[in-house]
Design an enzyme around this catalytic site. Structure first.
Site, mmCIF file in Angstrom:
data_model
loop_
_atom_site.group_PDB
_atom_site.id
_atom_site.type_symbol
_atom_site.label_atom_id
_atom_site.label_comp_id
_atom_site.label_asym_id
_atom_site.label_seq_id
_atom_site.Cartn_x
_atom_site.Cartn_y
_atom_site.Cartn_z
ATOM 1 N N ARG A 16 0.826 -1.206 0.000
ATOM 2 C CA ARG A 16 0.000 0.000 0.000
ATOM 3 C C ARG A 16 0.863 1.260 0.000
ATOM 4 O O ARG A 16 0.711 2.144 -0.841
ATOM 5 C CB ARG A 16 -0.927 -0.027 1.221
ATOM 6 C CG ARG A 16 -2.034 1.027 1.179
ATOM 7 C CD ARG A 16 -1.655 2.343 1.786
ATOM 8 N NE ARG A 16 -1.237 2.213 3.169
ATOM 9 C CZ ARG A 16 -0.744 3.216 3.880
ATOM 10 N NH1 ARG A 16 -0.567 4.412 3.335
ATOM 11 N NH2 ARG A 16 -0.361 3.036 5.132
ATOM 12 N N HIS A 217 4.314 3.883 13.699
ATOM 13 C CA HIS A 217 4.388 3.936 12.239
ATOM 14 C C HIS A 217 5.497 4.941 11.921
ATOM 15 O O HIS A 217 5.323 6.149 12.125
ATOM 16 C CB HIS A 217 3.043 4.383 11.666
ATOM 17 C CG HIS A 217 3.022 4.522 10.177
ATOM 18 N ND1 HIS A 217 2.554 3.536 9.343
ATOM 19 C CD2 HIS A 217 3.409 5.527 9.370
ATOM 20 C CE1 HIS A 217 2.637 3.924 8.091
ATOM 21 N NE2 HIS A 217 3.165 5.143 8.079
ATOM 22 N N HIS A 219 8.657 6.631 9.509
ATOM 23 C CA HIS A 219 9.211 6.893 8.182
ATOM 24 C C HIS A 219 10.706 7.149 8.296
ATOM 25 O O HIS A 219 11.204 7.551 9.343
ATOM 26 C CB HIS A 219 8.498 8.082 7.535
ATOM 27 C CG HIS A 219 7.156 7.723 6.972
ATOM 28 N ND1 HIS A 219 6.885 7.700 5.633
ATOM 29 C CD2 HIS A 219 6.003 7.359 7.589
ATOM 30 C CE1 HIS A 219 5.618 7.340 5.436
ATOM 31 N NE2 HIS A 219 5.065 7.129 6.618
ATOM 32 N N CYS A 250 4.175 9.134 1.983
ATOM 33 C CA CYS A 250 2.893 9.821 1.831
ATOM 34 C C CYS A 250 2.990 10.832 0.696
ATOM 35 O O CYS A 250 3.851 11.716 0.723
ATOM 36 C CB CYS A 250 2.515 10.528 3.133
ATOM 37 S SG CYS A 250 0.992 11.490 2.967
ATOM 38 N N ASN A 261 8.868 4.117 4.455
ATOM 39 C CA ASN A 261 8.741 3.671 5.842
ATOM 40 C C ASN A 261 9.999 2.976 6.316
ATOM 41 O O ASN A 261 10.871 2.606 5.518
ATOM 42 C CB ASN A 261 7.581 2.672 5.958
ATOM 43 C CG ASN A 261 6.243 3.358 5.998
ATOM 44 O OD1 ASN A 261 6.066 4.403 5.395
ATOM 45 N ND2 ASN A 261 5.311 2.775 6.707
#
Length: 318
Positions: A16, A217, A219, A250, A261
């Site tokens: 994703r 989460h 990055h 993003c 990520n």
């Protein structure tokens, strides 16, 4: 500081995160190949696609076809992402994904407007509607998520009291609608976190809400991804989002450089060397990482896929 966890859970988000961010079309079949390869690594949570407007995110135009084309492996939880009611209905209609609800807020209003065209107040109001929709469709809601927790390219540093206020808002929303939050995901959406800020924010949230399971989460835009993951481990965090080969980012974050990520195989390698169980076959994951690089057609930032695992080297030298 908590003791290091004995095991962690990794949510693989490369398909994703990566395919929403890559420039240029990637054939649907190649996306399916990568998900199928990841399914054979021991990873048990894979986020396959994002159900969003293809005008805004062209890389997700074939999300429905990807979901229908993957081979479902027993024991693997396949999930999707959505930002509104329409996206949720698409995920439900697939009949192939594990659909669970999340109450999602954002710590930066300027980023929220760029990302979802909503103000903070509008986003809170939207959560009321989507929680009720989850309930109408008997979708469990057990997760909260806050984006841009550690800083924003458009607003700067995010004060810890702001983060705590948003955690409480999510818990209040959940209580108002009769659902219970078990996991709170803290997202470093624009890679402002450092190991120190990870410890400060995680520590503050845990001190205020000691019974709440936290997830990170992270990055890697500024090269801090794996260092921040280590800081999270030192704070006892047991759930991490990651992306194979460091895919993704993003598309609304305003980065000039790489924005992927934290790299899944680098995180698994570190945990293996620390004696922290992930349940993932690193060698199989390295094969999937090399496939990811082949699929996108350019170098990806993962390090261990290039250097190899020490376990394999030790066996060769034995």
């Amino acid at each position: 500081m908590s003791d290091l966890p004995k095991s962690i859970r990794i949510n693989e988000e490369g398909p994703r995160e990566g395919f929403q961010f890559e420039r240029g079309p990637i054939p649907t079949g190649r996306k399916i190949d990568l998900v199928d390869a990841l399914s054979r690594t021991g990873i048990d949570h894979i986020q396959v696609a994002s159900f969003v407007n293809p005008k805004n995110v062209p890389g997700m135009a074939d999300a429905d076809d990807v979901v229908q084309g993957i081979t479902l492996h027993p024991g693997v939880h396949y999930t999707g992402l959505w930002l509104n009611e329409k996206g949720l209905l698409r995920a439900l209609a697939s009949k192939r994904l594990e659909v669970t609800g999340s109450i999602s807020l954002t710590a930066s209003e300027k980023f929220l407007i760029r990302n979802q065209n909503r103000t903070l107040a509008e986003n809170i109001e939207a959560q009321h509607r989507i929680i009720e929709m989850y309930k109408d469709h008997e979708v469990p809601v057990e997760r909260g998520s806050i984006m841009a927790v550690f800083g924003c390219n458009f607003e700067g540093d995010i004060p810890i009291p702001t983060v705590l206020r948003l955690v409480q808002t999510i818990l209040d929303l959940a209580a108002e609608h009769g659902v219970g939050i078990k996991v709170m995901n803290l997202a470093d959406t624009m890679a402002w976190a450092t190991p120190l800020s990870i410890k400060r924010v995680v520590g503050a949230v845990r001190e205020r809400y000691p019974d709440l399971e936290l997830a990170l989460h992270l990055h890697d835009t500024r090269g801090m991804g794996i260092a921040n993951a280590y800081a999270g481990l030192e704070m006892g965090v047991r759930i991490f989002d990651a992306a194979v080969a460091g895919l993704g980012g993003c598309p609304f974050a305003g980065h000039k450089g790489a924005a992927g990520n934290v790299c899944t195989e680098d995180l698994v390698f570190m945990c293996d060397e620390m004696g922290i169980e992930t349940g993932i076959d690193l060698e199989a994951l390295l094969e999937a990482a090399r496939l990811a690089e082949e699929v996108v057609g350019h170098p990806l930032p993962g390090s261990v896929m290039k250097g190899g695992s020490l376990k394999a080297l030790r066996a060769k030298l034995a």
